[in-house]
Design an enzyme around this catalytic site. Structure first.
Site, mmCIF file in Angstrom:
data_model
loop_
_atom_site.group_PDB
_atom_site.id
_atom_site.type_symbol
_atom_site.label_atom_id
_atom_site.label_comp_id
_atom_site.label_asym_id
_atom_site.label_seq_id
_atom_site.Cartn_x
_atom_site.Cartn_y
_atom_site.Cartn_z
ATOM 1 N N SER A 1 -6.850 2.081 -8.152
ATOM 2 C CA SER A 1 -5.437 1.817 -8.366
ATOM 3 C C SER A 1 -4.964 2.546 -9.633
ATOM 4 C CB SER A 1 -5.190 0.313 -8.434
ATOM 5 O OG SER A 1 -3.828 0.022 -8.337
ATOM 6 N N ASP B 1 -1.158 0.300 2.395
ATOM 7 C CA ASP B 1 -1.209 -0.112 0.994
ATOM 8 C C ASP B 1 0.195 -0.439 0.486
ATOM 9 O OD1 ASP B 1 -1.654 -0.400 -1.763
ATOM 10 O OD2 ASP B 1 -3.214 1.123 -1.775
ATOM 11 N N HIS C 1 -4.224 -2.271 0.069
ATOM 12 C CA HIS C 1 -4.705 -1.998 -1.278
ATOM 13 C C HIS C 1 -6.107 -2.545 -1.527
ATOM 14 C CE1 HIS C 1 -3.701 -0.434 -5.188
ATOM 15 N NE2 HIS C 1 -4.045 -1.553 -5.793
#
Length: 709
Positions: free
Chosen positions: A561, A646, A681
């Protein structure tokens, strides 16, 4: 495959089979900001949520999906020689997980709640027992039954009504973090047909056991922005709007105070918190603002009796503790209990009838301080190790002198303790079991401090297997995150043993952008100081090489991330330092994303990265944005992972990045993209399936290190 969409170059792999090197077609897209023009050849890869979800795909969507499939196939073909190894790693990792497992029950409102797992089942079974642990078990939610037929399934939250008769829970089946809330009558087992779509997945019960408050989301920006009042069993279309957030730099949510006296709407941006409260006995009443919204004022609060306790950074960089009467909540009435300490960062708090517990960080370590509210005496919990991490656990009851907390270190599996706050006696309720031949005495951890280019010290936590630490340079995986003030503490991971048992050293670089040494560490690694995050990581790597922990042909790095942004930046800045890198769901197209408020969550991020609509921030962000800084050079071996759905980092950022890297790639190192087409995600759902990606990542690293068994 249409030639005008994608190009393919066929190369011979090691098995003599043809593996297609994905080369995406360029469609130049011009963007001019502050008089500066950038050309994005892969802007065309962006799709809307509607395009991704509607089948059959339109032509544009099919073009993008075709390219993703080509990348995925290329990765699969070129790592096919590790397939057996991946299977072995997966079986090894899940083989350490206790199949029939159960959490330590906690008491809430007359019931003991816990979750358990059954062998060969991916999801939790949530249960409770009334009055005593010897009572008959009631299964309140079996997620395995709910998840049947879904590629992805997540339960957002579980909320029991004050009378213990109703369960509200949120469900996401796409991994886009849009939850539908359902209501289950725990007396009959019936799930009501009336549900609430498009929510954050969390609710707050009023004391009438009929009214709930929930947060809805903007389908385009994904921001939570409205709070509604709902009556159980009615159509959500008739729900009453009770609060709307108009500032798109704020997230909002709603919850119930531990005391049960208040419904609390919280608002939060990077620098500001705000709260609106309503007496839970009067759900049709009006919310009141706890104190007027300020600028750069972050605080949290808990209620008990006639007081609120407030953890605030008002005039206190590392926070201080204050209190106020519940009838006089404005800041002008707050009174200080614990003053600011430049060496101790106050992080969180828990309230009991006679005690207040603070979670705090000192010397980079997260500990617990207990304050007796009757006598004023206070003490810190002694954990008995030099390096560790501790967290407040589930503490639902007020009338107790027992604190429950979680504890771990790099060599100690996650453990749950009950701590008597008066006698200081601690009782180990459970240590996570690691199946197989694991013995924590076979591993050791240490903390060292790397010198940085500007004279700061970066702590590095390391763990390795004692009998495999030779004193010579060896394979080492360096991890960090370094954003949002999020601090990666030294914690245990059973899956990590698969690296340690094969001679890897695992290291965490506690870089700026976190709050390892308090708030200043964060301030020194954000906005126009963001490059300190990258410099710290690079300097940590150089320090490890200089001190013979590893070498440049044995040093690997990993981040996910915002940590994926870190990896993208450091392989641009110092590609020669790393043998290989893994960028998980990486935020790499910083400037373009932050210029576009229509991209989900962008506006909420300006206080973290800066707003590039201002030239100063535009120029600075452009100077490190991994996508914009791709150059013709020899990059390290790189594996990029992503999820098509995501919600945090849109799939097209890593997709475009890989496409551009291929165009500029020099040398013989490998570049792979693995994109989940049914996940977001956090990757796949389920406690076992999740580790398929772990096995892929480990096989990638170990193969590069010359270890294939």
């Amino acid at each position: 495959m249409k030639k005008y969409i994608l190009l393919g170059v066929f190369l011979m792999n090691g098995c003599g089979q043809k593996a297609e090197l994905p080369i995406a077609i360029k469609k130049p897209y011009e963007m001019t900001t502050h008089g500066h023009t950038r050309i994005d050849d892969y802007y065309w890869m962006r799709l809307t949520d509607e395009q991704k979800s509607k089948k059959p795909y339109d032509d544009h969507t099919q073009q993008v999906v075709d390219y993703i499939n080509l990348e995925n196939q290329y990765t699969k073909d070129n790592l096919s020689h590790t397939k057996k190894f991946q299977d072995e790693l997966f079986n090894e990792i899940v083989g350490r997980i206790e199949k029939d497992d159960e959490t330590v029950p906690y008491l809430e409102n007359g019931y003991y709640y816990y979750r358990r797992y059954e062998e060969n089942k991916e999801y939790a079974i949530y249960c409770r027992k009334e009055g005593s642990l010897d009572s008959k078990e009631q299964i309140i939610l079996d997620v395995n039954d709910l998840a049947k037929g879904y590629d992805y399934f997540s339960v957002g939250g579980r909320f029991i009504s004050p009378d213990n008769n109703w369960l509200a829970y949120g469900v996401d089946t796409l991994s886009r973090r849009f939850y539908t809330i359902y209501f289950k009558d725990l007396r009959t087992g019936e799930v009501l047909p009336q549900s609430i779509p498009n929510t954050e997945g969390r609710i707050a019960w009023a004391n009438d056991n009929q009214t709930v408050f929930y947060t809805s989301k903007n389908k385009k920006t994904l921001l939570s922005e409205k709070v509604y009042r709902h009556s159980v069993g009615t159509d959500y279309k008739n729900d009453k709007l009770v609060y709307q957030e108009y500032d798109n730099e704020f997230y909002i949510g709603v919850g119930r105070s531990k005391s049960g006296e208040y419904i609390v709407i919280w608002n939060g941006s990077t620098l500001v918190n705000d709260y609106h409260l309503l007496n839970a006995d009067t759900p049709n009443g009006d919310f009141f603002n706890f104190t007027p919204r300020g600028t750069e004022h972050e605080y949290s609060l808990v209620h008990y009796g006639e007081k609120f306790y407030i953890l605030t950074n008002w005039g206190a960089e590392n926070n201080r503790l204050m209190e106020t009467s519940k009838d006089l909540t404005d800041m002008s009435n707050w009174k200080e209990i614990i003053p600011h300490n430049k060496d101790v960062h106050l992080l969180d708090m828990e309230i009991f009838d006679n005690h207040l517990v603070l979670s705090e960080r000192e010397n980079g370590l997260r500990g617990l301080r207990v304050i007796n509210l009757i006598t004023g005496d206070q003490h810190s919990v002694n954990f008995g190790e030099e390096t560790y991490t501790s967290y407040l656990s589930t503490n639902k009851e007020f009338n107790t002198n027992v604190l429950r907390y979680n504890y771990s270190s790099l060599v100690t599996p996650w453990s749950t303790y009950d701590y008597n706050m008066d006698t200081k006696e601690k009782t180990l309720m459970k240590e996570a079991k690691v199946l197989g031949e694991f013995d924590k005495e076979n591993y050791t951890s240490e903390r060292i401090y790397a010198d940085t280019r500007d004279g700061k010290k970066v702590p590095i936590s390391l763990v390795y297997k004692k009998d495999l630490k030779t004193g010579n340079a060896q394979s080492l995986l360096l991890y960090a995150y370094g954003s949002y003030g999020s601090t990666t503490d030294p914690y245990f991971s059973s899956s990590r043993l698969s690296l340690l048992d094969r001679g890897f050293v695992f290291a965490i670089a506690h870089i700026r952008g976190s709050q390892i040494y308090g708030r200043q560490s964060y301030e020194d690694g954000k906005l126009l100081n963001k490059k300190n995050t990258f410099y710290d990581f690079i300097d940590a790597g150089k320090y490890l090489i200089k001190n013979n922990y590893t070498s440049s042909d044995q040093l690997f790095c990993y981040g996910g991330s915002a940590g994926g942004l870190l990896i993208g930046a450091v392989i641009n800045m110092a590609p020669e330092l790393w043998k290989g890198a893994i960028a998980g769901v990486p935020f790499v197209d910083v400037v373009t994303t932050m210029l576009d408020p229509s991209i989900p969550l962008t506006s909420n991020e300006w206080e973290e990265w800066g707003d590039p609509r201002e030239k100063e921030y535009y120029d600075y962000m452009l100077s490190y944005s991994p996508y914009d800084q791709v150059e013709e050079k020899e990059y390290p071996n790189l594996l990029v992972t992503s999820g098509f759905f995501d919600s945090q980092v849109q799939y097209f950022e890593p997709l475009k990045w890989v496409a551009k890297l291929r165009d500029y790639w020099k040398g013989n190192n490998k570049l792979y993209l693995y994109m989940h087409m049914d996940a977001g995600h956090g990757g796949k759902s389920g406690r076992f399936r999740y580790h398929r990606e772990t096995a892929l990542e480990y096989a990638f690293l170990l193969d590069l290190a010359g270890v294939n068994k």
